[in-house]
Design a protein around this motif. Structure first.
Motif, PDB file in Angstrom:
ATOM      1  N   GLU A  29       0.831  -1.206   0.000  1.00  0.00           N
ATOM      2  CA  GLU A  29       0.000   0.000   0.000  1.00  0.00           C
ATOM      3  C   GLU A  29       0.869   1.261   0.000  1.00  0.00           C
ATOM      4  OE1 GLU A  29      -3.570   2.192   2.488  1.00  0.00           O
ATOM      5  OE2 GLU A  29      -2.350   0.700   3.508  1.00  0.00           O
ATOM      6  N   SER A  32       2.256   1.756  -3.362  1.00  0.00           N
ATOM      7  CA  SER A  32       1.244   2.241  -4.315  1.00  0.00           C
ATOM      8  C   SER A  32       0.975   3.726  -4.106  1.00  0.00           C
ATOM      9  CB  SER A  32      -0.049   1.426  -4.218  1.00  0.00           C
ATOM     10  OG  SER A  32      -0.830   1.777  -3.106  1.00  0.00           O
ATOM     11  N   GLU A  33       1.027   4.185  -2.860  1.00  0.00           N
ATOM     12  CA  GLU A  33       0.867   5.622  -2.586  1.00  0.00           C
ATOM     13  C   GLU A  33       2.033   6.410  -3.177  1.00  0.00           C
ATOM     14  OE1 GLU A  33       0.578   5.549   1.672  1.00  0.00           O
ATOM     15  OE2 GLU A  33      -1.572   5.091   1.638  1.00  0.00           O
ATOM     16  N   LEU A  36       1.560   6.591  -6.899  1.00  0.00           N
ATOM     17  CA  LEU A  36       0.561   7.599  -7.242  1.00  0.00           C
ATOM     18  C   LEU A  36       1.168   8.989  -7.192  1.00  0.00           C
ATOM     19  CD1 LEU A  36      -2.258   8.539  -7.946  1.00  0.00           C
ATOM     20  CD2 LEU A  36      -2.878   8.304  -5.518  1.00  0.00           C
ATOM     21  N   GLN A  37       1.948   9.274  -6.165  1.00  0.00           N
ATOM     22  CA  GLN A  37       2.569  10.598  -6.077  1.00  0.00           C
ATOM     23  C   GLN A  37       3.553  10.816  -7.224  1.00  0.00           C
ATOM     24  OE1 GLN A  37       1.685  13.189  -3.980  1.00  0.00           O
ATOM     25  NE2 GLN A  37       2.893  14.211  -5.557  1.00  0.00           N
ATOM     26  N   ARG A  84      -7.685   0.211  -0.956  1.00  0.00           N
ATOM     27  CA  ARG A  84      -6.897   1.446  -1.136  1.00  0.00           C
ATOM     28  C   ARG A  84      -5.847   1.256  -2.234  1.00  0.00           C
ATOM     29  NH1 ARG A  84      -7.512   1.618   4.720  1.00  0.00           N
ATOM     30  NH2 ARG A  84      -5.459   0.662   4.958  1.00  0.00           N
ATOM     31  N   ASN A  88      -5.639   3.458  -5.630  1.00  0.00           N
ATOM     32  CA  ASN A  88      -4.402   4.111  -6.079  1.00  0.00           C
ATOM     33  C   ASN A  88      -4.070   3.674  -7.502  1.00  0.00           C
ATOM     34  OD1 ASN A  88      -4.092   5.435  -3.636  1.00  0.00           O
ATOM     35  ND2 ASN A  88      -2.650   3.946  -2.815  1.00  0.00           N
ATOM     36  N   LYS A  91      -6.209   5.442 -10.027  1.00  0.00           N
ATOM     37  CA  LYS A  91      -5.784   6.837 -10.185  1.00  0.00           C
ATOM     38  C   LYS A  91      -4.512   6.919 -11.026  1.00  0.00           C
ATOM     39  CE  LYS A  91      -7.880   8.305  -5.848  1.00  0.00           C
ATOM     40  NZ  LYS A  91      -7.622   8.694  -4.440  1.00  0.00           N
TER      41      LYS A  91
END
Length: 115
Positions: A29, A32-33, A36-37, A84, A88, A91
């Protein structure tokens, strides 16, 4: 901090195994965050690098999960984490679409200039 047995028959080793499995999901997770950033920043090299790191974590998770199943409460937490991760991923894909369209045009020989 020491984990304690939470259910009758639990051993410290079983509790730690559950935590280790959840740690893999949490690490995926976090990656993946970060992906995304990086996608938001247009840093596609980092997205690809982090995707590779996720693949390694997923492989390790599959091996660990084959050795031990999660309890219902850990499964619920895993499900929330997975949702979540999927959000991500969606997105990231939305951000990648214009870039992929530009790549398709470039490979097809279209004169449109890349951003």
């Amino acid at each position: 901090m020491t984990a304690i047995a939470r259910h009758p028959g639990d051993t410290l080793e079983n509790v730690m195994d559950d935590k280790a499995l959840l740690d893999y999901y949490e690490a995926i997770e976090r990656a993946s965050e970060q992906m995304l950033q990086a996608a938001r920043d247009g840093d596609w090299d980092s997205v690809v690098r982090l995707e590779g790191a996720c693949a390694v974590l997923i492989s390790q998770l599959k091996h660990a999960a084959s050795q031990r199943a999660l309890r219902p409460e850990e499964t619920r937490l895993k499900t929330r984490i997975m949702k979540r991760i999927l959000e991500n991923d969606a997105k990231i894909r939305n951000l990648a679409e214009p870039w992929l369209e530009d790549l398709d045009r470039l490979l097809a020989g279209s004169p449109r200039q890349l951003h």
